[in-house]
Design a protein around this motif. Structure first.
Motif, PDB file in Angstrom:
ATOM      1  N   UNK A 233      12.634-124.723 -68.414  1.00 46.33           N
ATOM      2  CA  UNK A 233      13.316-123.431 -68.267  1.00 46.33           C
ATOM      3  C   UNK A 233      13.600-122.792 -69.619  1.00 46.33           C
ATOM      4  N   UNK A 234      13.327-121.502 -69.699  1.00 44.05           N
ATOM      5  CA  UNK A 234      13.637-120.752 -70.917  1.00 44.05           C
ATOM      6  C   UNK A 234      14.875-119.886 -70.697  1.00 44.05           C
ATOM      7  N   UNK A 235      15.253-119.724 -69.428  1.00 46.38           N
ATOM      8  CA  UNK A 235      16.566-119.196 -69.072  1.00 46.38           C
ATOM      9  C   UNK A 235      16.968-119.843 -67.757  1.00 46.38           C
ATOM     10  N   UNK A 236      18.212-119.632 -67.363  1.00 48.21           N
ATOM     11  CA  UNK A 236      18.741-120.274 -66.161  1.00 48.21           C
ATOM     12  C   UNK A 236      19.474-119.241 -65.313  1.00 48.21           C
ATOM     13  N   UNK A 237      19.444-119.404 -63.989  1.00 46.93           N
ATOM     14  CA  UNK A 237      20.226-118.493 -63.151  1.00 46.93           C
ATOM     15  C   UNK A 237      21.718-118.771 -63.322  1.00 46.93           C
TER      16      UNK A 237
ATOM     17  N   UNK B 162       3.430-126.366 -73.475  1.00 47.43           N
ATOM     18  CA  UNK B 162       4.655-125.747 -72.975  1.00 47.43           C
ATOM     19  C   UNK B 162       4.296-124.718 -71.920  1.00 47.43           C
ATOM     20  N   UNK B 163       4.972-124.795 -70.788  1.00 42.01           N
ATOM     21  CA  UNK B 163       4.854-123.780 -69.733  1.00 42.01           C
ATOM     22  C   UNK B 163       6.272-123.296 -69.452  1.00 42.01           C
ATOM     23  N   UNK B 164       6.682-122.165 -70.034  1.00 40.59           N
ATOM     24  CA  UNK B 164       8.055-121.682 -69.833  1.00 40.59           C
ATOM     25  C   UNK B 164       8.310-121.328 -68.370  1.00 40.59           C
ATOM     26  N   UNK B 165       9.515-121.637 -67.911  1.00 42.83           N
ATOM     27  CA  UNK B 165       9.952-121.276 -66.567  1.00 42.83           C
ATOM     28  C   UNK B 165      11.124-120.320 -66.715  1.00 42.83           C
ATOM     29  N   UNK B 166      11.009-119.137 -66.105  1.00 40.90           N
ATOM     30  CA  UNK B 166      12.110-118.183 -66.168  1.00 40.90           C
ATOM     31  C   UNK B 166      12.474-117.723 -64.765  1.00 40.90           C
ATOM     32  N   UNK B 167      13.678-117.204 -64.624  1.00 40.48           N
ATOM     33  CA  UNK B 167      14.240-116.885 -63.318  1.00 40.48           C
ATOM     34  C   UNK B 167      14.514-115.387 -63.229  1.00 40.48           C
ATOM     35  N   UNK B 168      14.335-114.840 -62.014  1.00 43.72           N
ATOM     36  CA  UNK B 168      14.472-113.399 -61.840  1.00 43.72           C
ATOM     37  C   UNK B 168      14.693-113.084 -60.367  1.00 43.72           C
TER      38      UNK B 168
END
Length: 678
Positions: A158-162, A234-240
């Motif tokens: 994760x590169x950001x989190x909910x 690296x495979x970034x995971x971001x939330x939206x």
């Protein structure tokens, strides 16, 4: 409105399973950037990318759609792609045009078959995972993130989190704030995991970080971050949430600041030449070089004609540029250089390396064509994705004989738009046959033929593409002799056939010694061999997977000619095959079906009743079973409808070509009898 530098450009393809929210996410990104006044809705049918009436009626994207936006000095080209499994080819065709594949996953439904397929297909690209719909009820972010890491590797971080309530996202890379509450993990833990993963590729940076304890800012991490993306480290995971807008502006920042520009991604692999002589060619994203561009999509607009979307890999394209198509000797002039925003088209002054633009009304251009302005690139072609092989077929019969020509023209246009649509002519049934990836694929094609070309068609199941092969070595000799006054005909050919492994096709060899067959007659011998292979020996189906060695022959100084040797070779080949224990092969399909656990028995029985056999089972999620099976193509008619009936629509499946296997003995006997009776 045009990007001035290659470094300003970001190219992304939005990929994923149907229903994960790719189109809604695109609308949210366009609206947040100011590219459109407000986001449209799939339900209302007013989105930028799904503009075709058929798309609006179905509520699904049916073709890739190009859009663009500007954000913080970056020009971002976005391709919205179909998620339906039957339209996978139309999604995969966008990969050569982009540096980044953004795989969209729905927070509630999680990893699906389309997610797996697109993650695997995009392995050579920089990849990111976008978890959409973080406001969805019942979403378990910790479990989903763990399943993503289990499925696709620990490099998915994760590169950001909910946030704890799902109303926003918390940055974990640029300026993580430890005081903010998140739905799982912490910004500090996520930040450390990303940094640890990235600095593994830079020993000097790692030493400074570990030994001196220095904090690293995003600028220091940029180069190794891009390297990690390129290498799949690296495979970034971001939330939206496309619906609420949570995380949308943060995603735009990530795209602009962290995703690769055309100089930072994995470069395209151009090939020059064909066969063994082919060599890889490197390109430079330099606007001053010769133009080198690739047409990745064709669309046919009723008002604008043929529109060719292309990616510039090298050089600069401007209105008035003269471009060659492949090895064509005459260039075409770029009358209008177009920039697409869904259906809307505007003219642009130039396209620099990395840019995605279009030209219209150039009839000679075709999908996967290489455009260039120097004959040094005549023989260039781009290495393409591995497209799934069409396996479902329909025979098409025009109700009006006058529509036959219109049908042929329409199918040419549709196959140019879709890399997984094939058209052939069945000489046995005297029908045009169209093949696609599934029943839904063919239904979409039929709807397009009716709506766009006003064609009234009848359909029928096509003939199954059986094959013949051999299972032993054999030899044969045939003499063709004909005398009717004057010059006669004489040719004698001896040859040997040997079986090859399944899928190896045909190998031809020449072991003739002493000029028994003069060299100038060998092309006629090959012609006769190929004709016999196409006609079949036992049931009229093409013969595959064998080696044919011409060993000997005889000729006559006066009477020998090409017809004689072609005829002799054809008969010799047929006799050799008949002596080599021939057998009939039937096409097999690899089927993967995801069903609820309580439907496992019924679906397994259905597959067994279609002469299928299970090859594996898996449990992708609690309450669900993934069934893998091999089933003969001849037994698959009506399977999709039957599966929906058994599972009440709660299932998903993928079908791929599974090679060939010997048909059952009774099937082989029946096909031989039918051929003998003709």
């Amino acid at each position: 409105m045009t990007p001035e530098s290659v470094h300003d450009i970001r190219n992304l393809s939005l990929l994923g399973h149907a229903g994960c929210g790719k189109t809604s996410l695109l609308e949210a990104l366009l609206a947040a950037s100011g590219a459109i006044p407000s986001g449209g809705s799939v339900a209302r049918g007013d989105t930028v990318s799904d503009h075709d009436p058929q798309e609006k009626a179905m509520g699904h994207s049916l073709a890739a759609s190009l859009t663009h936006l500007e954000w913080s000095g970056h020009w971002i080209n976005l391709l919205d792609t179909p998620g339906l499994p039957d339209l996978a080819g139309r999604a995969l065709s966008t990969l050569p045009a982009v540096e980044t594949a953004a795989i969209v996953v729905h927070a509630a439904t999680g990893i699906e078959s389309g997610t797996r397929r697109m993650m695997a297909a995009a392995a050579g690209k920089c990849r990111m995972i976008v978890v959409n719909a973080i406001d969805a009820a019942g979403a378990d972010f910790a479990a989903l993130t763990a399943s993503i890491a289990d499925e696709f590797g620990s490099e998915c971080l994760p590169i950001n989190l909910p946030s704890a309530d799902g109303s926003s996202v918390v940055d974990c890379f640029f300026a993580p704030d430890a005081s903010l509450a998140t739905a799982f993990s912490t910004p500090a833990a996520a930040h450390d995991a990303i940094v640890d993963q990235v600095i593994e590729l830079d020993e000097a940076l790692m030493a400074r970080y570990l030994e001196q304890g220095e904090a690293l800012d995003p600028e220091q991490l940029h180069a190794p971050f891009e390297q990690a993306l390129r290498e799949g480290h690296l495979i970034p995971v971001c939330f939206v949430s496309a619906r609420t807008g949570a995380g949308v502006s943060e995603l735009l920042d990530i795209l602009g600041r962290l995703m690769p520009d055309p100089t930072e991604g994995n470069p395209p692999r151009f090939i020059k030449g064909e066969g063994p002589a082919a060599v890889a060619v490197s390109t430079e994203p330099d606007p001053a070089q010769h133009v080198l561009a690739h047409v990745f999509q064709i669309s046919n607009d009723p008002y604008r004609g043929k529109i060719a979307l292309f990616r510039v890999h090298q050089g600069t394209v401007e209105p008035g540029s003269a471009l060659f198509i492949g090895d064509a000797r005459k260039p075409f002039k770029v009358a209008h250089l177009l920039r697409l925003q869904g259906r809307n088209v505007t003219e642009t002054a130039r396209a620099v390396p990395g840019d995605l633009c279009a030209v219209s009304r150039v009839d000679e251009v075709h999908r996967d064509a290489v455009l260039h302005d120097s004959h040094d690139e005549d023989q260039f072609h781009l290495e393409l994705p591995a497209y799934p092989q069409p396996v479902f077929g329909l025979a098409l019969i025009a109700r009006k004989p006058a529509d036959e020509h219109k049908l042929a023209e329409a199918l040419v246009r549709l196959t140019d738009e879709d890399p997984c649509l094939e058209v052939s002519y069945d000489a046995r049934g005297h029908h045009t046959v169209v093949r696609g990836l599934g029943e839904q694929h063919l239904k979409i094609v039929l709807d397009q033929l009716a709506s766009r070309w006003n064609l009234q068609l009848d359909t029928a199941p096509p003939a199954i593409p059986y094959r013949e092969t051999i299972s032993a070595k054999a030899e044969a000799r045939y003499r063709h002799k004909k005398q009717s006054g004057g010059s006669g005909q004489f040719g004698e050919v001896a040859l040997r056939v040997e079986p090859l492994s399944r899928g190896e096709g045909l190998q031809l060899a020449d072991e003739v010694k002493g000029g028994a067959i003069p060299t100038h007659f060998m092309p006629a011998v090959e012609k006769g061999v190929r004709q016999a292979l196409a006609e079949g020996a036992v049931a009229g189906f093409p013969i595959h997977d064998l080696r044919v060695i011409v060993t000997d022959g005889k000729h006559h100084a006066v009477d020998s000619n090409e017809i004689s040797f072609s005829t002799a070779a054809r008969h010799a080949l047929t006799e050799a095959v008949l002596a080599a224990r021939p057998q009939i092969l039937e096409p097999m399909l690899e089927i993967t079906v995801k069903v609820a656990d309580d439907r496992f028995g019924e679906v397994s029985a259905e597959l067994a009743g279609r002469r299928g056999h299970l090859t594996a089972t898996d449990s992708p999620a609690s309450g669900w079973t993934m069934i893998s099976a091999r089933v003969p193509m001849a037994s698959m008619d009506g399977f999709e409808a039957r599966l929906k009936a058994i599972c009440a629509g709660e299932s998903e499946f993928m079908i791929e070509a599974g090679g060939y296997e010997p048909a059952a003995a009774e099937t082989q006997a029946q096909l031989r009898r039918e051929h003998s009776a003709q």
